[in-house]
Design a protein around this motif. Sequence first.
Motif, PDB file in Angstrom:
ATOM      1  N   UNK A 102     -15.518 -16.897   9.589  1.00  0.00           N
ATOM      2  CA  UNK A 102     -15.681 -17.827   7.968  1.00  0.00           C
ATOM      3  C   UNK A 102     -15.137 -19.175   8.387  1.00  0.00           C
ATOM      4  N   UNK A 103     -15.696 -19.904   7.435  1.00  0.00           N
ATOM      5  CA  UNK A 103     -15.327 -21.436   7.387  1.00  0.00           C
ATOM      6  C   UNK A 103     -14.707 -21.702   7.114  1.00  0.00           C
ATOM      7  N   UNK A 104     -13.837 -20.703   5.851  1.00  0.00           N
ATOM      8  CA  UNK A 104     -12.348 -21.275   5.809  1.00  0.00           C
ATOM      9  C   UNK A 104     -11.067 -21.634   6.982  1.00  0.00           C
ATOM     10  N   UNK A 105     -11.878 -20.174   8.250  1.00  0.00           N
ATOM     11  CA  UNK A 105     -10.556 -20.020   9.046  1.00  0.00           C
ATOM     12  C   UNK A 105     -11.461 -21.100   9.988  1.00  0.00           C
ATOM     13  N   UNK A 106     -12.153 -21.747  10.086  1.00  0.00           N
ATOM     14  CA  UNK A 106     -12.279 -22.335  10.738  1.00  0.00           C
ATOM     15  C   UNK A 106     -11.614 -23.803  10.195  1.00  0.00           C
ATOM     16  N   UNK A 107     -11.497 -24.359   8.859  1.00  0.00           N
ATOM     17  CA  UNK A 107     -11.193 -25.436   8.185  1.00  0.00           C
ATOM     18  C   UNK A 107      -9.179 -24.983   8.392  1.00  0.00           C
ATOM     19  N   UNK A 108      -8.949 -24.231   8.670  1.00  0.00           N
ATOM     20  CA  UNK A 108      -7.547 -23.629   8.669  1.00  0.00           C
ATOM     21  C   UNK A 108      -7.601 -23.676  10.056  1.00  0.00           C
ATOM     22  N   UNK A 109      -7.901 -23.653  10.644  1.00  0.00           N
ATOM     23  CA  UNK A 109      -8.041 -23.888  12.533  1.00  0.00           C
ATOM     24  C   UNK A 109      -8.027 -25.086  12.440  1.00  0.00           C
ATOM     25  N   UNK A 110      -8.493 -25.970  11.955  1.00  0.00           N
ATOM     26  CA  UNK A 110      -8.706 -27.703  11.995  1.00  0.00           C
ATOM     27  C   UNK A 110      -7.252 -27.846  11.626  1.00  0.00           C
ATOM     28  N   UNK A 111      -6.516 -28.027  10.777  1.00  0.00           N
ATOM     29  CA  UNK A 111      -5.303 -28.370   9.861  1.00  0.00           C
ATOM     30  C   UNK A 111      -4.017 -27.549  10.620  1.00  0.00           C
ATOM     31  N   UNK A 112      -4.223 -26.372  11.103  1.00  0.00           N
ATOM     32  CA  UNK A 112      -2.483 -25.762  11.348  1.00  0.00           C
ATOM     33  C   UNK A 112      -2.741 -26.438  13.253  1.00  0.00           C
ATOM     34  N   UNK A 113      -4.464 -26.833  13.774  1.00  0.00           N
ATOM     35  CA  UNK A 113      -3.426 -27.577  15.116  1.00  0.00           C
ATOM     36  C   UNK A 113      -3.201 -28.984  14.837  1.00  0.00           C
ATOM     37  N   UNK A 114      -3.909 -29.743  13.818  1.00  0.00           N
ATOM     38  CA  UNK A 114      -3.244 -30.807  13.100  1.00  0.00           C
ATOM     39  C   UNK A 114      -2.040 -30.660  13.338  1.00  0.00           C
ATOM     40  N   UNK A 115      -0.867 -29.797  12.457  1.00  0.00           N
ATOM     41  CA  UNK A 115       0.234 -29.317  12.256  1.00  0.00           C
ATOM     42  C   UNK A 115       1.090 -29.364  13.439  1.00  0.00           C
ATOM     43  N   UNK A 116       0.212 -28.914  14.658  1.00  0.00           N
ATOM     44  CA  UNK A 116       0.943 -27.949  16.358  1.00  0.00           C
ATOM     45  C   UNK A 116       1.415 -27.108  16.757  1.00  0.00           C
ATOM     46  N   UNK A 117       0.364 -26.185  15.902  1.00  0.00           N
ATOM     47  CA  UNK A 117       0.446 -24.601  15.119  1.00  0.00           C
ATOM     48  C   UNK A 117      -1.194 -24.109  16.495  1.00  0.00           C
ATOM     49  N   UNK A 118      -0.977 -23.015  16.857  1.00  0.00           N
ATOM     50  CA  UNK A 118      -2.436 -22.721  17.842  1.00  0.00           C
ATOM     51  C   UNK A 118      -2.901 -21.687  17.235  1.00  0.00           C
ATOM     52  N   UNK A 119      -4.467 -21.455  16.149  1.00  0.00           N
ATOM     53  CA  UNK A 119      -4.906 -21.041  16.034  1.00  0.00           C
ATOM     54  C   UNK A 119      -5.575 -20.279  16.742  1.00  0.00           C
ATOM     55  N   UNK A 120      -5.771 -18.918  16.447  1.00  0.00           N
ATOM     56  CA  UNK A 120      -6.614 -17.969  17.516  1.00  0.00           C
ATOM     57  C   UNK A 120      -7.860 -17.452  16.886  1.00  0.00           C
ATOM     58  N   UNK A 121      -8.755 -16.791  16.655  1.00  0.00           N
ATOM     59  CA  UNK A 121      -9.716 -15.883  16.231  1.00  0.00           C
ATOM     60  C   UNK A 121      -8.980 -14.515  17.301  1.00  0.00           C
ATOM     61  N   UNK A 122      -8.928 -13.769  15.830  1.00  0.00           N
ATOM     62  CA  UNK A 122      -8.274 -12.305  16.103  1.00  0.00           C
ATOM     63  C   UNK A 122      -8.409 -11.524  17.204  1.00  0.00           C
ATOM     64  N   UNK A 123     -10.049 -11.821  17.306  1.00  0.00           N
ATOM     65  CA  UNK A 123     -10.340 -10.902  18.925  1.00  0.00           C
ATOM     66  C   UNK A 123     -10.025 -11.810  19.485  1.00  0.00           C
ATOM     67  N   UNK A 124      -9.497 -12.973  20.221  1.00  0.00           N
ATOM     68  CA  UNK A 124      -8.875 -13.747  21.392  1.00  0.00           C
ATOM     69  C   UNK A 124      -7.910 -13.708  21.249  1.00  0.00           C
ATOM     70  N   UNK A 125      -6.863 -13.531  19.777  1.00  0.00           N
ATOM     71  CA  UNK A 125      -5.669 -13.434  19.641  1.00  0.00           C
ATOM     72  C   UNK A 125      -5.785 -11.167  20.759  1.00  0.00           C
ATOM     73  N   UNK A 126      -6.134 -10.557  19.976  1.00  0.00           N
ATOM     74  CA  UNK A 126      -5.813  -9.209  20.614  1.00  0.00           C
ATOM     75  C   UNK A 126      -6.230  -9.442  21.457  1.00  0.00           C
ATOM     76  N   UNK A 127      -7.052  -9.704  22.657  1.00  0.00           N
ATOM     77  CA  UNK A 127      -7.130  -9.738  24.013  1.00  0.00           C
ATOM     78  C   UNK A 127      -5.606 -10.900  24.790  1.00  0.00           C
ATOM     79  N   UNK A 128      -5.444 -11.594  24.412  1.00  0.00           N
ATOM     80  CA  UNK A 128      -4.597 -12.081  24.920  1.00  0.00           C
ATOM     81  C   UNK A 128      -3.368 -11.169  24.619  1.00  0.00           C
ATOM     82  N   UNK A 129      -2.900 -10.552  23.522  1.00  0.00           N
ATOM     83  CA  UNK A 129      -1.979  -9.571  23.329  1.00  0.00           C
ATOM     84  C   UNK A 129      -1.432  -8.285  24.423  1.00  0.00           C
ATOM     85  N   UNK A 130      -3.597  -8.401  24.656  1.00  0.00           N
ATOM     86  CA  UNK A 130      -3.037  -6.593  25.298  1.00  0.00           C
ATOM     87  C   UNK A 130      -2.800  -6.528  26.697  1.00  0.00           C
TER      88      UNK A 130
END
Length: 208
Positions: free
Chosen positions: A107-135
């Motif tokens: 969703x567009x809101x996720x992308x905007x949030x992702x850019x802001x989180x990246x700029x703030x030093x966080x690591x944004x991931x789509x839920x599907x990708x994050x689930x695979x990393x955790x698995x």
Amino acid sequence: MIRVLLVDDQHLIRAGLRMLCDAAPDLDVVGEADNGRDAVSLAARLRPDVVVMDLRMPGVDGITATSRILADRPTTRVLVLTTFGDDDHLYPALTAGACGFLLKDAPPTDLLDGIRRAAAGDSPFSQEVLRRLVHRAVRARADAPEPVDGLTAREQAVLELVAEGLSNAEIGERLHIGVTTVKTHITSLMTKTGSPNRVRLALFARGV
């Protein structure tokens, strides 16, 4: 104001991303590139805070461009935005130093949030990708390394929350400490564990 560089070989995708970012008062699109070679050149010249990076492009691909950009400017945050969420793209991008990985159907809101989180030093991931990393992390848990010597109790607590995918602000709220203090602990943890970025630190904590 967050300075953003858009990199994608499809003009319509870039146009859509620019419109989305232009509508956000805290984002400033400082440039666009349709290939990795130009992305590296523009990143050096324009000094963006966040590079939104496609992976499959003619000539120099997004993974190679990410590696070259970060070799020149390690403080730049590269956020991958791609159609391909498979491991053949995910892990090479993380190894190259990408700080996050979002799919283009987000969703567009996720992308905007992702850019802001990246700029703030966080690591944004789509839920599907994050689930695979955790698995993958859970499957590899049996081969997890021994705990790192020299971690304070607070650093260990921060490390565990990083592994859960919490943002700096969420970690601060959970541990009742300031965001600046969280960032200090994470910097120390990356040094002690030899992790070049937050993503690798999270994978380290989960034994990957």
